[in-house]
Design a protein around this motif. Sequence first.
Motif, PDB file in Angstrom:
ATOM      1  N   PRO A   1       0.615  -1.441  -0.281  1.00  0.00           N
ATOM      2  CA  PRO A   1      -0.270   0.318   0.289  1.00  0.00           C
ATOM      3  C   PRO A   1       0.958   1.130  -0.082  1.00  0.00           C
ATOM      4  O   PRO A   1       0.687   2.075   0.217  1.00  0.00           O
ATOM      5  CB  PRO A   1      -1.110   0.361   1.271  1.00  0.00           C
ATOM      6  CG  PRO A   1       0.203  -0.836   2.417  1.00  0.00           C
ATOM      7  CD  PRO A   1       0.645  -2.025   1.008  1.00  0.00           C
ATOM      8  N   GLU A   2       1.781   0.615  -0.422  1.00  0.00           N
ATOM      9  CA  GLU A   2       3.138   2.121  -0.502  1.00  0.00           C
ATOM     10  C   GLU A   2       2.349   3.117  -1.537  1.00  0.00           C
ATOM     11  O   GLU A   2       1.611   3.004  -2.746  1.00  0.00           O
ATOM     12  CB  GLU A   2       4.280   2.173  -0.805  1.00  0.00           C
ATOM     13  CG  GLU A   2       5.307   1.090   0.238  1.00  0.00           C
ATOM     14  CD  GLU A   2       6.418   0.483   0.326  1.00  0.00           C
ATOM     15  OE1 GLU A   2       7.037   1.014  -1.040  1.00  0.00           O
ATOM     16  OE2 GLU A   2       6.637   0.072   0.463  1.00  0.00           O
ATOM     17  N   PRO A   3       2.687   4.643  -1.651  1.00  0.00           N
ATOM     18  CA  PRO A   3       2.098   5.708  -1.852  1.00  0.00           C
ATOM     19  C   PRO A   3       3.282   5.779  -3.471  1.00  0.00           C
ATOM     20  O   PRO A   3       3.871   5.484  -2.944  1.00  0.00           O
ATOM     21  CB  PRO A   3       2.741   6.753  -1.520  1.00  0.00           C
ATOM     22  CG  PRO A   3       2.739   6.911   0.262  1.00  0.00           C
ATOM     23  CD  PRO A   3       2.967   5.557  -0.134  1.00  0.00           C
ATOM     24  N   THR A   4       2.433   5.361  -4.218  1.00  0.00           N
ATOM     25  CA  THR A   4       3.819   5.495  -5.862  1.00  0.00           C
ATOM     26  C   THR A   4       3.890   7.437  -5.851  1.00  0.00           C
ATOM     27  O   THR A   4       2.462   8.435  -5.745  1.00  0.00           O
ATOM     28  CB  THR A   4       2.382   4.991  -6.864  1.00  0.00           C
ATOM     29  OG1 THR A   4       1.564   5.397  -7.162  1.00  0.00           O
ATOM     30  CG2 THR A   4       2.572   3.686  -6.292  1.00  0.00           C
ATOM     31  N   THR A   5       4.646   7.190  -6.688  1.00  0.00           N
ATOM     32  CA  THR A   5       4.854   8.817  -7.201  1.00  0.00           C
ATOM     33  C   THR A   5       4.679   8.619  -8.466  1.00  0.00           C
ATOM     34  O   THR A   5       5.099   8.224  -9.452  1.00  0.00           O
ATOM     35  CB  THR A   5       6.926   9.352  -6.904  1.00  0.00           C
ATOM     36  OG1 THR A   5       7.141   8.057  -6.661  1.00  0.00           O
ATOM     37  CG2 THR A   5       6.314  10.586  -5.616  1.00  0.00           C
ATOM     38  N   GLY A   6       4.530  10.050  -9.556  1.00  0.00           N
ATOM     39  CA  GLY A   6       4.249  10.184 -10.833  1.00  0.00           C
ATOM     40  C   GLY A   6       3.340   8.935 -11.624  1.00  0.00           C
ATOM     41  O   GLY A   6       2.324   8.668 -11.131  1.00  0.00           O
ATOM     42  N   ALA A   7       3.778   8.453 -12.654  1.00  0.00           N
ATOM     43  CA  ALA A   7       3.463   8.169 -13.440  1.00  0.00           C
ATOM     44  C   ALA A   7       3.252   6.808 -12.946  1.00  0.00           C
ATOM     45  O   ALA A   7       4.811   5.814 -12.472  1.00  0.00           O
ATOM     46  CB  ALA A   7       3.433   8.046 -15.196  1.00  0.00           C
ATOM     47  N   VAL A   8       2.646   5.586 -12.987  1.00  0.00           N
ATOM     48  CA  VAL A   8       2.160   4.480 -12.647  1.00  0.00           C
ATOM     49  C   VAL A   8       2.704   3.090 -13.288  1.00  0.00           C
ATOM     50  O   VAL A   8       0.973   3.129 -14.126  1.00  0.00           O
ATOM     51  CB  VAL A   8       1.358   3.755 -11.414  1.00  0.00           C
ATOM     52  CG1 VAL A   8       1.720   2.880 -10.895  1.00  0.00           C
ATOM     53  CG2 VAL A   8       1.713   5.570 -10.964  1.00  0.00           C
ATOM     54  N   PHE A   9       2.788   2.816 -12.829  1.00  0.00           N
ATOM     55  CA  PHE A   9       3.522   1.487 -14.954  1.00  0.00           C
ATOM     56  C   PHE A   9       3.147  -0.079 -14.347  1.00  0.00           C
ATOM     57  O   PHE A   9       4.114  -0.017 -13.774  1.00  0.00           O
ATOM     58  CB  PHE A   9       4.016   1.559 -15.557  1.00  0.00           C
ATOM     59  CG  PHE A   9       4.025   2.910 -16.624  1.00  0.00           C
ATOM     60  CD1 PHE A   9       3.202   2.969 -17.948  1.00  0.00           C
ATOM     61  CD2 PHE A   9       4.806   4.075 -15.914  1.00  0.00           C
ATOM     62  CE1 PHE A   9       3.092   4.331 -18.333  1.00  0.00           C
ATOM     63  CE2 PHE A   9       4.763   5.453 -16.870  1.00  0.00           C
ATOM     64  CZ  PHE A   9       3.639   4.950 -17.859  1.00  0.00           C
ATOM     65  N   LEU A  10       2.845  -0.842 -14.907  1.00  0.00           N
ATOM     66  CA  LEU A  10       2.619  -2.280 -14.594  1.00  0.00           C
ATOM     67  C   LEU A  10       4.338  -2.746 -15.342  1.00  0.00           C
ATOM     68  O   LEU A  10       3.271  -3.155 -16.421  1.00  0.00           O
ATOM     69  CB  LEU A  10       1.406  -3.057 -14.181  1.00  0.00           C
ATOM     70  CG  LEU A  10       1.176  -4.630 -14.267  1.00  0.00           C
ATOM     71  CD1 LEU A  10       1.244  -4.725 -12.615  1.00  0.00           C
ATOM     72  CD2 LEU A  10      -0.130  -5.442 -14.076  1.00  0.00           C
TER      73      LEU A  10
END
Length: 121
Positions: A12-21
């Motif tokens: 559940p960590e916050p992600t930064t910017g654009a997020v891609f799997l």
Amino acid sequence: MGSITISRAYDPEPTTGAVFLVDGMWPRGVRKEDLRLDGWTRDVAPSPELRTWFGHRPERFAEFRDRYLRELEANPEAVRPLLDAARKGPVTLLYSARDTEHNNAVVLRDHLRHLLATVPH
């Protein structure tokens, strides 16, 4: 240019910017609406043959890295969306492997950082 970080799709960590799997398969047990994604870049995932051979065995990681880098270098178009996003701002690469040190996202992150440092726009 943005930073490139990696994170487990289950964390559940916050992600930064654009997020891609960046995995070839959707993470088990994760609902699509639970991941805020800017893209699912399946084409950058290791080939099924390479993934099966590696089997997430740490002792095979060095060879996996070499083989995976060859796959990435042979398919620069697959990497382009990630590279373009990283040129605009921060990027987070999501992966589902349990091992946080020996996985495809680690190799991909390092490859993208190398390309950003050495390849002009």
